[in-house]
Design a protein around this motif. Structure first.
Motif: not given
Length: 344
Positions: A187-201
């Motif tokens: 959960t931690l890995v997937a959530f952090l990945a989404v939180q990084i991807l969404v603002p910039f991509a």
């Protein structure tokens, strides 16, 4: 089933409410102090207003960072400690079999858990977001940076969408992995990945950006100092602002157009001549030895930049919240499908 779910999660719920109450007291006290300072030094400013604004920002900079970071971390914490163990702990200990043998269907069991605990998690996050948004309003009025990745994700309504998504993501991870600790890690890995991807991509493309083609002669020139700091706009500035990196012949003529509250989504636009060719250094000046900061202000050079206007802020908030709520619904539907069609 509702009573059983409350019994299982009453400690976490009461602890979250206690922490929220303590934070509310802290934010109300410090928020009122900040408002008093803002009203006395910034809102009613009759002297050096820029110095007054900077003083307010500097005084509350560290506290603003920690308060915003706390709100940003809350959905992730909910996903880890509320979402991931929700189903994984039941499957790990085998208690789900006892419940299903008590005339409780799998669908009813899952619905009560997701709805009861999930709505509580979203409500707690919503109250905290409301408090933080109210608390930070004076600072946000000064900084005009609501579109930055940190501020956008830590204000208004999007934290509710993050909380719902993190919770259902954790629940799905627990259902698939069937072990609490590995589910928390996933959960931690997937959530952090989404939180990084969404603002910039993803976020920059919610709406087609507008393009500005601005003549350098219409801009306030603010050269970067030798220490790397940028020049500040003049007092009362309310228009475009250009920032040139370096000095003399080494000036890197890439500039950013800044307006109060806008979000520049393209790379800083290159300085272009009337033919559309990029200009660097002292090129474009009649005198090659001339100071480019003064020369460009009277030239026919221009820049192009893509940006999102400030008045799209709430539209972006609703779009992103809707996206994460939709993802939460899809994850909940997947959990229901998996639980009905797979032997657990």
């Amino acid at each position: 089933m509702i009573w059983l779910t409350w019994r299982q999660y009453r400690v976490q719920t009461l602890a979250a409410l206690a922490v929220l109450a303590a934070l509310a007291i802290f934010l109300v006290v410090t928020g009122l102090q900040m408002r008093d300072l803002y009203d006395s030094t910034v809102a009613d400013c009759r002297g050096d207003c820029e110095r007054a604004r900077n003083a307010l920002v500097v005084e509350y900079r560290t506290l603003t960072y920690y308060v915003t970071s706390l709100l940003l971390a809350t959905p992730g914490i909910i996903g880890l400690f509320w979402g991931a163990p929700l189903i994984a702990r039941e499957l790990e200990t085998g208690t789900h079999r006892l419940i299903w043998n008590q005339s409780i269907t799998r669908g009813h069991w899952l619905l009560v858990k997701l709805a009861g605990v999930g709505l509580t998690a979203v409500a707690v996050t919503g109250l905290l977001s409301l408090l933080v948004t109210w608390w930070a309003h004076p600072i946000d009025q000064v900084n005009l940076d609501r579109f930055t990745a940190l501020m956008f994700s830590g204000r208004a309504i999007v934290p509710l969408g993050y909380a719902a998504f993190a919770f259902t993501l954790g629940a799905c991870a627990g259902l698939l992995i069937r072990r609490t600790v590995p589910a928390m890690a996933a959960t931690l890995v997937a959530f952090l990945a989404v939180q990084i991807l969404v603002p910039f991509a993803i976020r920059p493309h919610y709406m087609t950006p507008e393009r500005a083609d601005v003549a350098l002669s219409s801009l306030v020139m603010a050269p970067t100092g030798s220490d790397g700091s940028s020049g500040a706009p003049a007092e009362g500035w309310n228009g475009n602002h250009v920032q040139l990196m370096g000095s003399g012949d080494d000036t890197h003529l890439r500039v950013g157009v800044l307006k109060p509250g806008v979000w520049v989504v393209s790379d800083p636009g290159a300085v272009l001549d009337p033919a559309g060719h990029e200009v660097r250094g002292a090129k474009g000046c009649a005198d090659p030895k001339a100071d480019p900061f003064g020369c460009f202000a009277t030239s026919d050079l221009h820049i192009e930049v893509d940006y999102q206007p400030a008045d799209r802020y709430w539209t972006f908030q609703w779009i992103e919240t809707g996206i994460f709520l939709a993802l939460s619904g899809l994850l909940a539907g997947f959990c229901s499908w998996w639980l009905r069609r797979r032997a657990v």
